[in-house]
Design a protein around this motif. Structure first.
Motif, PDB file in Angstrom:
ATOM      1  N   ALA A  20      12.954 -26.716   1.280  1.00  0.00           N
ATOM      2  CA  ALA A  20      14.235 -26.531   0.588  1.00  0.00           C
ATOM      3  C   ALA A  20      15.231 -27.631   0.924  1.00  0.00           C
ATOM      4  O   ALA A  20      15.898 -28.164   0.027  1.00  0.00           O
ATOM      5  N   TYR A  42      19.408 -23.260  -0.528  1.00  0.00           N
ATOM      6  CA  TYR A  42      18.294 -22.855  -1.394  1.00  0.00           C
ATOM      7  C   TYR A  42      18.610 -23.160  -2.852  1.00  0.00           C
ATOM      8  O   TYR A  42      17.762 -23.695  -3.589  1.00  0.00           O
ATOM      9  N   GLU A  72      13.135 -20.623  -4.205  1.00  0.00           N
ATOM     10  CA  GLU A  72      14.250 -19.735  -3.862  1.00  0.00           C
ATOM     11  C   GLU A  72      13.811 -18.279  -3.852  1.00  0.00           C
ATOM     12  O   GLU A  72      14.208 -17.492  -2.981  1.00  0.00           O
TER      13      GLU A  72
END
Length: 231
Positions: free
Chosen positions: A102, A150, A159
């Motif tokens: 991420a 995220y 996510e």
């Protein structure tokens, strides 16, 4: 009369069966620390607190047992499962891999607006830490900071995977944030990650988030070990 904290958790739940309402409420109660590790789950008492009959509570407890959040002890009945070192390791190993990805994607895709939102989230966490009152509020502020990262990765599947771990991570967040020194350290770690993302430094961001989670794992493992030695 329903317990205030558990009844608050019932608010906002969608229209569902009493079994599912009981399950989600008790699940959140465990993950948020309202129901403590080792606490016995007495069906009649819980039914009274939730304002439901005994049957949906019994069914909810069975569902929680399947998730590993509740264990059935001989001669004692159902009780909240303790946080084990294996649980900790499993969840945080997965979290590390997902969050490293991420932050690397966020480095490439975060916008100026995203950086501003992340900075505000860091300051919100700082205010909660310095005016410490409700640990749930503090944990939610920490969660909100990471949620900006995220979203900034702009990968919906990633996510979703991270959010699927959110409840399990929340239990560990609460445990970690009980220490005042750690709360102060996290302010600096959040700002360090923000700086890495602002510079679009993928490698440094990956190292930063990895160390951030590793410190959490070490600190909670020490607490688990201390409790084991005391019993």
């Amino acid at each position: 009369m329903c317990d205030d904290r558990l009844s608050e958790l019932m608010n906002g739940l969608p229209d569902m069966s009493l079994r599912d309402v009981s399950f989600h409420t008790l699940r959140k109660g465990i993950l948020h620390g309202y129901l403590k590790p080792g606490e016995r789950l007495m069906e009649i008492q819980l039914a009274n607190r939730l304002g439901v009959s005994r049957t949906p509570v019994r069914e909810a407890i069975r569902m929680l047992e399947l998730e590993g959040l509740v264990i059935n002890m001989p001669h004692r009945g159902a009780q909240v499962a303790s946080i084990t070192e294996k649980d900790l390791q499993d969840v945080l190993e997965v979290r590390t891999g997902l969050e490293e990805m991420a932050v690397m994607l966020a480095c490439r895709r975060i916008t100026d607006a995203g950086l501003e939102e992340l900075y505000r989230a860091s300051r919100d966490f700082e205010r909660c830490a310095e005016n410490f009152g409700d640990i749930i509020e503090l944990a939610e502020a920490d969660e909100a900071f990471h949620a900006v990262v995220y979203r900034s990765a702009e990968n919906r599947r990633l996510e979703q995977l991270i959010n699927n771990l959110r409840d399990q991570m929340f239990r560990f967040r609460l445990e970690y944030l009980k220490d005042d020194d750690i709360r102060q350290t996290l302010i600096g770690e959040h700002d360090e990650l923000w700086g890495c993302l602002k510079r679009h430094d993928e490698e440094k961001s990956k190292i930063c988030i990895s160390q951030h989670i590793e410190k959490q794992m070490v600190a909670i493992r020490e607490k688990i070990t201390d409790r084991t030695e005391l019993t």
